[in-house]
Design a protein around this motif. Structure first.
Motif: not given
Lengths: 148, 148
Positions: B17, B26-28
């Motif tokens: 991340c 944009a990491p989730l």
């Protein structure tokens, strides 16, 4: 309006976000739809609808806002959110009105729908999603160095 | 893999991340692209590309995973992320490989691009964005009652 502070506007925004979440929408506070613009709350509906909600703690707060019309091209639905004491007749007739407090909100008037062009809605959806994911990382990994 | 726990997989996910954020994506974490599926990390690139990264802390962990091929139809780019000791030659040749630790990651092999159909990418973007925004609310308003 700084929605993280414990101001009247911040408390309205909190109630609005609770209502949005309950209604199935995913809210993001302090979102910038384009450079130079920042809305109090944006929300992604389950169907992809983009809503913008501006929180007004007082009539003076509303009258001092010369920027809200600039947000209309950046949402499918625009709402003002005000506290229970606000003189709602002062608000423009075409926009939605939410009456909010710390705990929730109730719609008083539905907004005139102004559907976005699909390309803009796609771009906004990506921008909201990326902003939310990056902000979430600050909570989930508070030790991360700031991204360059 | 529970990415919030302090497990080897979680530490790999954290490094991944950080790398994603540094790279402008944009990491989730722990994202469900469809019912019954849950990927370790999904990410929205600045151009809207959807990446999925599966974190494997050991060869046994990789070999026990019978589900990863099911994630391929849900991303434009698929990566495995592994620790520095992982025997990378055991990983499938067509997928990307990231070597990660607690602090970051480095790409060892780029993934074969498999562009999503636009309609699916739109739906995934909305789903990732809504999930990120709703998860963020839990941090920004921890006192909110769970949404029904």
């Amino acid at each position: 309006m700084a929605v993280f502070a414990d101001t009247p506007g911040a408390r309205i925004a909190r109630g609005v976000c609770r209502w949005l979440s309950d209604a199935g929408a995913a809210p993001l506070t302090e979102f910038s739809p384009a450079p130079g613009l920042r809305v109090d709350v944006a929300a992604l509906g389950p169907d992809g609808t983009v809503s913008v909600i501006e929180c007004k703690s007082s009539l003076a707060d509303f009258r001092a806002d010369l920027k809200w019309r600039g947000y209309l091209p950046w949402c499918d639905a625009f709402w003002f959110a005000v506290g229970p004491e606000f003189p709602v007749e002062a608000l423009p007739q075409d926009e939605g009105v939410l009456v909010a407090d710390d705990w929730g909100a109730e719609p008083l008037r539905l907004p005139t729908p102004r559907p976005l062009a699909p390309a803009r809605r796609r771009a906004l959806t990506l921008r909201i999603g990326r902003a939310a994911a990056l902000r979430l990382r600050r909570f989930e990994d508070p030790g991360a160095p700031p991204s360059v």
